[in-house]
Design an enzyme around this catalytic site. Sequence first.
Site, PDB file in Angstrom:
ATOM      1  N   TRP A 106      58.857  38.986   7.448  1.00  0.00           N
ATOM      2  CA  TRP A 106      58.329  37.724   7.318  1.00  0.00           C
ATOM      3  C   TRP A 106      57.023  36.895   7.881  1.00  0.00           C
ATOM      4  O   TRP A 106      56.180  36.853   7.929  1.00  0.00           O
ATOM      5  CB  TRP A 106      59.565  36.361   7.171  1.00  0.00           C
ATOM      6  CG  TRP A 106      60.332  37.270   6.635  1.00  0.00           C
ATOM      7  CD1 TRP A 106      61.914  37.519   6.780  1.00  0.00           C
ATOM      8  CD2 TRP A 106      60.014  37.289   4.967  1.00  0.00           C
ATOM      9  NE1 TRP A 106      62.367  37.832   5.689  1.00  0.00           N
ATOM     10  CE2 TRP A 106      61.314  37.369   4.662  1.00  0.00           C
ATOM     11  CE3 TRP A 106      59.416  36.433   4.203  1.00  0.00           C
ATOM     12  CZ2 TRP A 106      62.390  37.639   3.120  1.00  0.00           C
ATOM     13  CZ3 TRP A 106      59.522  37.115   2.636  1.00  0.00           C
ATOM     14  CH2 TRP A 106      60.665  37.535   2.509  1.00  0.00           C
ATOM     15  N   ASP A 173      58.939  29.759  12.260  1.00  0.00           N
ATOM     16  CA  ASP A 173      59.818  29.991  10.908  1.00  0.00           C
ATOM     17  C   ASP A 173      60.796  30.445  11.373  1.00  0.00           C
ATOM     18  O   ASP A 173      61.738  30.646  11.446  1.00  0.00           O
ATOM     19  CB  ASP A 173      59.064  31.025  10.022  1.00  0.00           C
ATOM     20  CG  ASP A 173      59.732  32.069   8.742  1.00  0.00           C
ATOM     21  OD1 ASP A 173      60.428  30.926   8.179  1.00  0.00           O
ATOM     22  OD2 ASP A 173      59.891  32.533   8.144  1.00  0.00           O
ATOM     23  N   LYS A 197      68.456  29.733   2.816  1.00  0.00           N
ATOM     24  CA  LYS A 197      69.206  30.632   3.476  1.00  0.00           C
ATOM     25  C   LYS A 197      70.452  29.900   4.064  1.00  0.00           C
ATOM     26  O   LYS A 197      71.739  30.234   3.969  1.00  0.00           O
ATOM     27  CB  LYS A 197      68.568  31.841   4.766  1.00  0.00           C
ATOM     28  CG  LYS A 197      66.939  32.298   4.423  1.00  0.00           C
ATOM     29  CD  LYS A 197      67.251  33.484   3.487  1.00  0.00           C
ATOM     30  CE  LYS A 197      66.283  33.488   3.059  1.00  0.00           C
ATOM     31  NZ  LYS A 197      64.525  33.843   3.433  1.00  0.00           N
TER      32      LYS A 197
HETATM   33  C1  LIG Z   1      63.253  34.859   3.309  1.00  0.00           C
HETATM   34  C2  LIG Z   1      62.059  34.219   4.250  1.00  0.00           C
HETATM   35  C3  LIG Z   1      60.859  34.367   4.053  1.00  0.00           C
HETATM   36  C4  LIG Z   1      60.134  33.254   2.683  1.00  0.00           C
HETATM   37  O1  LIG Z   1      61.093  32.947   1.621  1.00  0.00           O
HETATM   38  P1  LIG Z   1      60.507  32.377   0.595  1.00  0.00           P
HETATM   39  O2  LIG Z   1      61.335  31.251   0.661  1.00  0.00           O
HETATM   40  O3  LIG Z   1      61.261  33.233  -0.469  1.00  0.00           O
HETATM   41  O4  LIG Z   1      59.859  32.084   0.559  1.00  0.00           O
HETATM   42  C5  LIG Z   1      60.395  33.716   4.919  1.00  0.00           C
HETATM   43  N1  LIG Z   1      60.872  33.943   6.575  1.00  0.00           N
HETATM   44  C6  LIG Z   1      61.921  34.528   6.683  1.00  0.00           C
HETATM   45  C7  LIG Z   1      62.722  34.679   8.326  1.00  0.00           C
HETATM   46  C8  LIG Z   1      63.108  34.503   5.645  1.00  0.00           C
HETATM   47  O5  LIG Z   1      63.861  34.777   5.753  1.00  0.00           O
END
Ligand SMILES: *Cc1c(COP(=O)(O)O)cnc(C)c1O
Length: 361
Positions: A106, A173, A197
């Site tokens: 990511w 993030d 998540k």
């Molecule tokens: C799943 C995830 C993403 C991507 O998320 P999307 O909503 O599918 O774009 C980005 N960063 C982390 C840490 C993730 O776990």
Amino acid sequence: MIATSTKIHNFSAGPGILPIDVLKQASEACINFDNMGLSLLEISHRSKNFIAVMDEARQLVKDLFEVGDDYEVMYLGGGASMQFAMVPYNLLTQNGTAAYLNTGVWASKAIKEAKILGNVNVVASSEDKKFTYIPKGYEIPKDADYFHCTSNNTIYGTQMKAFPKSPVPMVCDMSSDLFSRKVNAKDFSLIYAGAQKNMGPAGSTMIMVKKDILGKSGRKMLSMLDYNVHIKGESMFNTPPVFPVYVSMLTLRWLKQNGGVEWIEKINQAKADALYNEIDRNSCFVGTVAKEDRSFMNVCFLPTKPEYEAEFDKLAKTYNLSGIKGHRDVGGYRASLYNALPLESVNALVEAMKEFESKFA
Ligand SMILES: *Cc1c(COP(=O)(O)O)cnc(C)c1O
């Protein structure tokens, strides 16, 4: 106690498990929202009932992070991946440089997008060891426009236990560990997280930003990519993802009413301790990452012999364990212990691992 919807233990990495009470309320709102006799899905997002949802969803983030009005909260579409682009688009200046910490897939995707828009300095990376640890002791240049990190690496199962003292605005993030543990939110200038998540269904992304870092990119801004436009529109510049925002609001309300981040952090700690202790004790399994960097949200482990895998898969079924297959980049198993997963589910997994060892070791 956290109740589960069925006796299936859901360890899915994402979209992940949600509290059953939230799912029940969300289902009811699809038919009769707020006793309006109408579905949440068929009313105007500008109705006073939905505006109240959006306001509460935004306020709950500030309450849980304990920040004041110098921060703004948005819910936007496009997933966390859209933020990989929006962050540099809004914060990276023409001749400036953005500092990034590379801790996995990511983070690498975030770096790729930023490079399209400007200069990037990757201050440290754990790619040399397949992202099985969190780099430490790196320096963040004082003249960078911002520093970007990923608090929890969903795929590899590593987590930043401490954040650097950044001399420049820190962007994070937090998709896969948002509100799972206490962090000092005021150390961050921007936090974003895809809802699916740890806070809601797929389809909306929460962004919390300190207002004073915006409006400095020097770019001619496209409206839909401009944080200031969405802040001014109170996340309703265009039609927001109403259902994901509603369910995220319910989940955050659930968290706050039960005792907030402090409450869930203790439960998350107990879940992670139970599972890591078993991984370390059990001769049939081994953890995949540096111990001090182990994630409390995504626990990755491998069978010590490849032939164990098919047998453990069979046994896991009899224990109703769902979603424990590892990411294709790591293999083995990944158990995601998001906020809504009860300790009893971890206990079921631990029991299965014990039974496996007694039969096959
Ligand atoms: C799943 C995830 C993403 C991507 O998320 P999307 O909503 O599918 O774009 C980005 N960063 C982390 C840490 C993730 O776990």
